[in-house]
Write a protein that holds these residues in place. Structure first.
Motif, PDB file in Angstrom:
ATOM      1  N   HIS A 196       0.837  -1.201   0.000  1.00  0.00           N
ATOM      2  CA  HIS A 196       0.000   0.000   0.000  1.00  0.00           C
ATOM      3  C   HIS A 196       0.871   1.250   0.000  1.00  0.00           C
ATOM      4  O   HIS A 196       2.006   1.210   0.430  1.00  0.00           O
ATOM      5  CB  HIS A 196      -0.916   0.035   1.225  1.00  0.00           C
ATOM      6  CG  HIS A 196      -1.687  -1.232   1.414  1.00  0.00           C
ATOM      7  ND1 HIS A 196      -1.281  -2.211   2.273  1.00  0.00           N
ATOM      8  CD2 HIS A 196      -2.802  -1.691   0.812  1.00  0.00           C
ATOM      9  CE1 HIS A 196      -2.140  -3.210   2.205  1.00  0.00           C
ATOM     10  NE2 HIS A 196      -3.062  -2.937   1.330  1.00  0.00           N
ATOM     11  N   MET A 197       0.272   2.359  -0.449  1.00  0.00           N
ATOM     12  CA  MET A 197       0.969   3.650  -0.455  1.00  0.00           C
ATOM     13  C   MET A 197       2.306   3.562  -1.171  1.00  0.00           C
ATOM     14  O   MET A 197       3.287   4.198  -0.763  1.00  0.00           O
ATOM     15  CB  MET A 197       1.196   4.156   0.985  1.00  0.00           C
ATOM     16  CG  MET A 197      -0.082   4.395   1.756  1.00  0.00           C
ATOM     17  SD  MET A 197       0.263   5.095   3.380  1.00  0.00           S
ATOM     18  CE  MET A 197      -1.408   5.454   3.933  1.00  0.00           C
ATOM     19  N   ALA A 198       2.339   2.814  -2.241  1.00  0.00           N
ATOM     20  CA  ALA A 198       3.578   2.589  -2.981  1.00  0.00           C
ATOM     21  C   ALA A 198       3.240   2.103  -4.392  1.00  0.00           C
ATOM     22  O   ALA A 198       2.147   1.581  -4.625  1.00  0.00           O
ATOM     23  CB  ALA A 198       4.423   1.534  -2.259  1.00  0.00           C
ATOM     24  N   PRO A 199       4.203   2.246  -5.322  1.00  0.00           N
ATOM     25  CA  PRO A 199       3.943   1.805  -6.702  1.00  0.00           C
ATOM     26  C   PRO A 199       3.497   0.345  -6.799  1.00  0.00           C
ATOM     27  O   PRO A 199       2.683  -0.005  -7.648  1.00  0.00           O
ATOM     28  CB  PRO A 199       5.302   1.993  -7.395  1.00  0.00           C
ATOM     29  CG  PRO A 199       6.052   2.957  -6.561  1.00  0.00           C
ATOM     30  CD  PRO A 199       5.525   2.848  -5.160  1.00  0.00           C
ATOM     31  N   SER A 200       4.042  -0.496  -5.922  1.00  0.00           N
ATOM     32  CA  SER A 200       3.743  -1.928  -6.041  1.00  0.00           C
ATOM     33  C   SER A 200       2.383  -2.319  -5.462  1.00  0.00           C
ATOM     34  O   SER A 200       2.071  -3.515  -5.383  1.00  0.00           O
ATOM     35  CB  SER A 200       4.863  -2.764  -5.420  1.00  0.00           C
ATOM     36  OG  SER A 200       5.184  -2.317  -4.132  1.00  0.00           O
ATOM     37  N   PHE A 201       1.568  -1.343  -5.071  1.00  0.00           N
ATOM     38  CA  PHE A 201       0.183  -1.633  -4.676  1.00  0.00           C
ATOM     39  C   PHE A 201      -0.494  -2.586  -5.681  1.00  0.00           C
ATOM     40  O   PHE A 201      -1.109  -3.578  -5.291  1.00  0.00           O
ATOM     41  CB  PHE A 201      -0.599  -0.317  -4.582  1.00  0.00           C
ATOM     42  CG  PHE A 201      -2.087  -0.462  -4.506  1.00  0.00           C
ATOM     43  CD1 PHE A 201      -2.695  -0.980  -3.372  1.00  0.00           C
ATOM     44  CD2 PHE A 201      -2.900  -0.062  -5.574  1.00  0.00           C
ATOM     45  CE1 PHE A 201      -4.081  -1.107  -3.298  1.00  0.00           C
ATOM     46  CE2 PHE A 201      -4.286  -0.185  -5.503  1.00  0.00           C
ATOM     47  CZ  PHE A 201      -4.875  -0.713  -4.372  1.00  0.00           C
ATOM     48  N   LEU A 202      -0.356  -2.324  -6.962  1.00  0.00           N
ATOM     49  CA  LEU A 202      -1.052  -3.156  -7.957  1.00  0.00           C
ATOM     50  C   LEU A 202      -0.416  -4.539  -8.141  1.00  0.00           C
ATOM     51  O   LEU A 202      -1.124  -5.539  -8.035  1.00  0.00           O
ATOM     52  CB  LEU A 202      -1.208  -2.400  -9.280  1.00  0.00           C
ATOM     53  CG  LEU A 202      -2.275  -1.291  -9.184  1.00  0.00           C
ATOM     54  CD1 LEU A 202      -2.164  -0.313 -10.341  1.00  0.00           C
ATOM     55  CD2 LEU A 202      -3.667  -1.897  -9.121  1.00  0.00           C
ATOM     56  N   PRO A 203       0.889  -4.642  -8.406  1.00  0.00           N
ATOM     57  CA  PRO A 203       1.443  -6.003  -8.530  1.00  0.00           C
ATOM     58  C   PRO A 203       1.375  -6.807  -7.236  1.00  0.00           C
ATOM     59  O   PRO A 203       1.207  -8.032  -7.296  1.00  0.00           O
ATOM     60  CB  PRO A 203       2.899  -5.772  -8.969  1.00  0.00           C
ATOM     61  CG  PRO A 203       3.185  -4.346  -8.723  1.00  0.00           C
ATOM     62  CD  PRO A 203       1.862  -3.622  -8.774  1.00  0.00           C
ATOM     63  N   TRP A 204       1.519  -6.139  -6.087  1.00  0.00           N
ATOM     64  CA  TRP A 204       1.438  -6.882  -4.816  1.00  0.00           C
ATOM     65  C   TRP A 204       0.077  -7.546  -4.690  1.00  0.00           C
ATOM     66  O   TRP A 204      -0.017  -8.735  -4.427  1.00  0.00           O
ATOM     67  CB  TRP A 204       1.693  -5.961  -3.610  1.00  0.00           C
ATOM     68  CG  TRP A 204       1.989  -6.713  -2.335  1.00  0.00           C
ATOM     69  CD1 TRP A 204       3.219  -7.029  -1.828  1.00  0.00           C
ATOM     70  CD2 TRP A 204       1.013  -7.260  -1.412  1.00  0.00           C
ATOM     71  NE1 TRP A 204       3.075  -7.741  -0.647  1.00  0.00           N
ATOM     72  CE2 TRP A 204       1.739  -7.900  -0.375  1.00  0.00           C
ATOM     73  CE3 TRP A 204      -0.376  -7.283  -1.367  1.00  0.00           C
ATOM     74  CZ2 TRP A 204       1.118  -8.540   0.704  1.00  0.00           C
ATOM     75  CZ3 TRP A 204      -1.007  -7.941  -0.305  1.00  0.00           C
ATOM     76  CH2 TRP A 204      -0.263  -8.560   0.719  1.00  0.00           C
ATOM     77  N   HIS A 205      -0.992  -6.787  -4.894  1.00  0.00           N
ATOM     78  CA  HIS A 205      -2.328  -7.369  -4.774  1.00  0.00           C
ATOM     79  C   HIS A 205      -2.619  -8.352  -5.915  1.00  0.00           C
ATOM     80  O   HIS A 205      -3.343  -9.322  -5.716  1.00  0.00           O
ATOM     81  CB  HIS A 205      -3.386  -6.270  -4.665  1.00  0.00           C
ATOM     82  CG  HIS A 205      -3.401  -5.617  -3.314  1.00  0.00           C
ATOM     83  ND1 HIS A 205      -2.567  -4.566  -3.004  1.00  0.00           N
ATOM     84  CD2 HIS A 205      -4.087  -5.896  -2.181  1.00  0.00           C
ATOM     85  CE1 HIS A 205      -2.767  -4.223  -1.736  1.00  0.00           C
ATOM     86  NE2 HIS A 205      -3.682  -5.004  -1.210  1.00  0.00           N
ATOM     87  N   ARG A 206      -2.056  -8.126  -7.081  1.00  0.00           N
ATOM     88  CA  ARG A 206      -2.244  -9.078  -8.186  1.00  0.00           C
ATOM     89  C   ARG A 206      -1.712 -10.449  -7.784  1.00  0.00           C
ATOM     90  O   ARG A 206      -2.389 -11.469  -7.945  1.00  0.00           O
ATOM     91  CB  ARG A 206      -1.533  -8.583  -9.444  1.00  0.00           C
ATOM     92  CG  ARG A 206      -1.546  -9.604 -10.560  1.00  0.00           C
ATOM     93  CD  ARG A 206      -1.156  -9.006 -11.884  1.00  0.00           C
ATOM     94  NE  ARG A 206      -2.259  -8.204 -12.429  1.00  0.00           N
ATOM     95  CZ  ARG A 206      -2.214  -7.521 -13.576  1.00  0.00           C
ATOM     96  NH1 ARG A 206      -1.102  -7.530 -14.292  1.00  0.00           N
ATOM     97  NH2 ARG A 206      -3.266  -6.850 -14.000  1.00  0.00           N
ATOM     98  N   ARG A 207      -0.523 -10.473  -7.228  1.00  0.00           N
ATOM     99  CA  ARG A 207       0.061 -11.750  -6.820  1.00  0.00           C
ATOM    100  C   ARG A 207      -0.691 -12.365  -5.636  1.00  0.00           C
ATOM    101  O   ARG A 207      -0.884 -13.576  -5.554  1.00  0.00           O
ATOM    102  CB  ARG A 207       1.545 -11.542  -6.500  1.00  0.00           C
ATOM    103  CG  ARG A 207       2.254 -12.758  -6.004  1.00  0.00           C
ATOM    104  CD  ARG A 207       2.138 -13.931  -6.992  1.00  0.00           C
ATOM    105  NE  ARG A 207       2.428 -15.172  -6.299  1.00  0.00           N
ATOM    106  CZ  ARG A 207       3.570 -15.845  -6.442  1.00  0.00           C
ATOM    107  NH1 ARG A 207       4.486 -15.435  -7.286  1.00  0.00           N
ATOM    108  NH2 ARG A 207       3.786 -16.944  -5.750  1.00  0.00           N
TER     109      ARG A 207
END
Ligand code: CU
Ligand code: CU
Length: 288
Positions: A55-66
Motif C-alpha cells: 500500500h501507499m507505494a507503486p507496487s500496490f497493484l502487482p502486490w495485490h495481483r500476486r
C-alpha cells in the motif's frame, strides 16, 4: 489455456455455489487465515521506515495481483473450475444487488453491532469465524453505505480520472502524490472528509466493518473488490499502449525513497517475483 474471471453480477447459481464452497473449504483448511495474517504483516504506511510494498507505494497493484493469484490457486486446488469473480462497483451500487445476495457474499450487517446475519459467511452458519485481526466477537461485520454518515461508491467518472492518467506513478511514490494512475486508483488524497477517499480506498469505506482496516481480507468482499481493481490495471495498460510500471530503476542513495519502494526489476516481497514479471498476466487469466 488462460482461465476467465467473471463479473459477479453475471455468475450462474452453480458458479456462485462452487465459489462459495471453495472459499469455505480454504477457510476450513486454515489457509484463509494465513492470507489475513500476510496482509496484516504488509500493511505499512508512508510514515514508517523500511520497504513499503502492498500500500501507499507503486507496487500496490502487482502486490495485490500476486496476492489474489495465491488465493485463487488455493481455491482452484479445491475446485479447478473456480475463478475469482469481480465486483464492478461502478455498476452494482446498492446493498441489495450482487455481490450482496444470500447466495454469494450475504448482505449488510445488522444495525446494533454490524454483524452480518445472512448468507454463507454469517457467523451463525458456523463456517466463518474470524480469528485474526479482530478484538471482539469473531463475527464478520459490514456497514454498507455507512448508514450514520452515508457515502457513495466511486462512479465511472471517478474511475475515469485514474484511467486517463498516462503515467503509472510519480515521485515521491507514496500516498501524497496527486498524479499517476496508481494513487489515483489506490485513492489516497488530501481532500477533506469523505472526499479524501477515492476509488479503491473509498470502496473499503463504503463496505465498512471488517473491510476498514488492515484485516480487511476477513471479508471475502476483499477479493471481489481487488479483482475489479486489478482489471483496471489491465484496462489502463491497454488504453495507454502497454504503458509500464514505474519506477523503472530504484531511487538512488540520496533519495528519500531509497530502499523504501520496489522498482520494476526488483523482487516484490514476500515473493520471488518482480513487478515486471507481473505486468502481463494474459497467459494465466483474463477478464470477461
Ligand atoms: Cu491491501
Ligand atoms: Cu484494498
Amino acid at each position: 489455456m488462460a482461465y476467465v474471471r467473471k463479473d459477479a453480477g453475471t455468475l450462474t447459481a452453480t458458479e456462485k455455489r462452487r465459489f462459495v464452497r471453495a472459499l469455505l473449504e480454504v477457510k476450513r483448511r486454515g489457509e484463509y487465515d494465513e492470507f489475513v495474517r500476510m496482509h496484516l504483516a504488509y500493511y505499512s504506511s508512508d510514515g514508517e521506515r523500511g520497504l513499503r510494498t502492498a500500500h501507499m507505494a507503486p507496487s500496490f497493484l502487482p502486490w495485490h495481483r500476486r496476492f489474489l493469484l495465491d488465493l485463487e490457486t488455493a481455491l482452484r486446488r479445491v475446485d479447478s473450475a473456480v475463478t475469482l469473480p469481480y465486483w464492478d462497483w461502478t455498476r452494482d451500487r446498492t446493498a441489495t444487488v450482487a455481490p450482496w445476495t444470500e447466495d454469494l457474499l450475504g448482505g449488510n450487517g445488522r444495525r446494533s453491532d454490524q454483524q452480518v446475519m445472512t448468507g454463507p459467511f454469517a457467523y451463525g452458519q458456523g463456517n466463518w469465524t474470524i480469528a485474526v485481526g479482530v478484538t471482539d466477537g469473531g463475527f464478520l461485520t459490514r456497514d454498507l453505505g455507512r448508514r450514520r454518515d452515508p457515502i457513495e461508491l466511486p462512479t465511472t467518472s471517478d474511475l475515469e480520472r485514474a484511467l486517463k492518467d498516462p503515467v503509472y506513478d510519480v515521485a515521491p511514490w507514496d500516498s501524497t502524490v496527486t498524479r499517476g494512475f496508481r494513487n489515483r486508483l489506490e485513492g489516497w488524497s488530501t481532500g477533506r472528509g469523505s472526499a479524501s477517499w477515492r476509488n479503491h480506498n473509498r470502496v473499503h469505506r463504503w463496505v465498512g466493518g471488517a473491510m476498514l482496516g488492515a484485516a480487511s481480507v476477513n471479508d471475502p468482499a476483499f477479493w471481489l473488490h481487488h479483482a475489479f481493481v486489478d482489471l483496471q490495471w489491465y484496462r489502463w495498460q491497454r488504453r495507454h499502449g502497454g504503458a509500464r510500471y514505474l519506477p523503472a530503476k530504484p531511487p538512488g542513495r540520496g533519495d528519500e525513497q531509497h530502499r523504501r519502494i520496489v522498482a520494476r526489476h526488483e523482487k516484490l516481497p514476500p515473493w520471488d517475483v518482480t513487478p515486471d514479471e507481473l505486468e502481463d498476466i494474459g497467459r494465466i487469466y483474463r477478464y470477461a
